[in-house]
Scaffold this motif. Structure first.
Motif, short mmCIF file in Angstrom:
data_model
loop_
_atom_site.label_atom_id
_atom_site.label_comp_id
_atom_site.label_asym_id
_atom_site.label_seq_id
_atom_site.Cartn_x
_atom_site.Cartn_y
_atom_site.Cartn_z
N ASN A 152 0.84 -1.20 0.00
CA ASN A 152 0.00 0.00 0.00
C ASN A 152 0.88 1.25 0.00
OD1 ASN A 152 -1.76 2.08 0.47
ND2 ASN A 152 -2.54 1.30 2.40
N PRO A 153 0.86 2.06 -1.07
CA PRO A 153 1.72 3.24 -1.13
C PRO A 153 1.34 4.31 -0.13
CG PRO A 153 0.17 3.27 -2.95
CD PRO A 153 0.03 1.93 -2.28
N HIS A 154 0.16 4.19 0.50
CA HIS A 154 -0.31 5.20 1.45
C HIS A 154 -0.12 4.74 2.89
CE1 HIS A 154 -2.13 6.89 -2.12
NE2 HIS A 154 -2.69 5.72 -2.33
N ALA A 155 0.51 3.57 3.10
CA ALA A 155 0.54 2.98 4.42
C ALA A 155 1.26 3.86 5.45
CB ALA A 155 1.20 1.60 4.36
N LEU A 156 2.22 4.64 5.01
CA LEU A 156 3.00 5.44 5.95
C LEU A 156 2.30 6.73 6.33
CD1 LEU A 156 6.61 4.85 4.60
CD2 LEU A 156 5.38 3.63 6.41
N ALA A 157 1.12 7.02 5.74
CA ALA A 157 0.31 8.17 6.15
C ALA A 157 -0.50 7.73 7.36
CB ALA A 157 -0.60 8.63 5.02
N MET A 158 0.12 7.78 8.52
CA MET A 158 -0.46 7.21 9.74
C MET A 158 -1.18 8.28 10.54
SD MET A 158 -0.63 4.22 11.32
CE MET A 158 0.80 3.28 10.72
N ALA A 159 -2.36 7.95 11.03
CA ALA A 159 -3.11 8.86 11.90
C ALA A 159 -2.53 8.83 13.31
CB ALA A 159 -4.58 8.47 11.93
N CYS A 160 -2.68 9.93 14.00
CA CYS A 160 -2.41 9.98 15.43
C CYS A 160 -3.72 9.64 16.14
CB CYS A 160 -1.92 11.37 15.84
SG CYS A 160 -1.71 11.57 17.63
N VAL A 161 -3.71 8.59 16.95
CA VAL A 161 -4.95 8.12 17.59
C VAL A 161 -4.81 8.19 19.11
CG1 VAL A 161 -6.56 6.20 17.85
CG2 VAL A 161 -5.47 6.62 15.63
N THR A 162 -5.77 8.82 19.74
CA THR A 162 -5.81 8.91 21.20
C THR A 162 -7.14 8.36 21.70
OG1 THR A 162 -6.73 11.16 21.09
CG2 THR A 162 -4.33 10.95 21.23
N GLY A 163 -7.21 8.06 23.00
CA GLY A 163 -8.45 7.58 23.59
C GLY A 163 -8.31 6.20 24.18
N ASP A 164 -9.44 5.57 24.46
CA ASP A 164 -9.43 4.23 25.03
C ASP A 164 -10.74 3.52 24.69
OD1 ASP A 164 -11.43 5.06 26.97
OD2 ASP A 164 -9.79 5.97 28.12
#
Length: 214
Positions: free
Chosen positions: A189-201
């Motif tokens: 996937n050429p977009h795999a390194l566009a990672m979201a920052c995810v917070t929470g639980d």
């Protein structure tokens, strides 16, 4: 920012999704549309179609399905790739798989559903916010979100592995737990390194944030 080039049905963006919705009589509007149309004057007709919304969990138009899963708020910010300034009044179309990794409109058994997809316009600081559920893993691909912005920009945003592992221990995500084991976040996937920052639980739900330069 790279442009989405894959051609599978669920990757087609609004140019494919909107005619599909229209053919299946799942809209209150019978016309073609682009993401850019969202930001133009006279957008009331587009709003009546039902696709312009912030809560993606419910079906719209004639669809009545509801996507279940761990709550996920998605916040995306559009900025100019040349100046770095936020882009206000721009349309953003977002869609993703359900907790089984399946896509409304296209996956087997979901042709009559249209949840987990919708349009919003960026506010004065370039942000859009969607209310959704955490997606499952699709086949052997890393869990991700799809987006389309103006100027024909399409891409994917991956979700962090540690968060996916937490979510996939909950009821309803059993299949995704197995598929995540065989997925490679850097795979093909050429977009795999566009990672979201995810917070929470798990108790309160999660928030995924990403800035997109166009």
């Amino acid at each position: 920012m790279t442009v989405q080039t894959q051609t599978r049905q669920h990757d087609g963006g609004l140019a494919l999704d909107f005619p599909t919705l229209r053919r299946r009589r799942m809209l209150g509007l019978v016309t073609g549309v682009t993401v850019a149309a969202l930001a133009t004057p006279g957008g009331d007709a587009l709003s009546r179609s039902g696709i312009v919304r912030s809560d993606l969990r419910w079906g719209f138009g004639t669809a009545t399905g509801v996507a279940k899963g761990v709550p996920l708020t998605i916040r995306l910010r559009l900025t100019s790739a040349t100046s770095g300034r936020p882009l206000s009044g721009h349309g953003v179309y977002l869609w993703h798989g359900d907790r089984d990794g399946a896509y409304s409109l296209y996956s087997p058994g979901l042709a009559g559903q249209n949840y987990l997809r919708g349009l919003q316009t960026t506010d004065g600081t370039g942000w859009v916010t969607f209310t959704s559920v955490f997606p499952g893993a699709y086949r052997d691909e890393w869990p991700h979100l799809h987006f389309e912005a103006e100027l024909g920009v399409r891409g994917q945003i991956s979700l962090p592995g540690d968060v996916c592992q937490q979510v996939y221990t909950t009821k309803g995500y059993e299949g995704s737990r197995d598929r995540l084991t065989g997925a490679d976040p850097a795979g093909t996937n050429p977009h795999a390194l566009a990672m979201a920052c995810v917070t929470g639980d798990l108790e309160r739900g999660f928030t995924a944030t990403r800035t997109i330069n166009i």
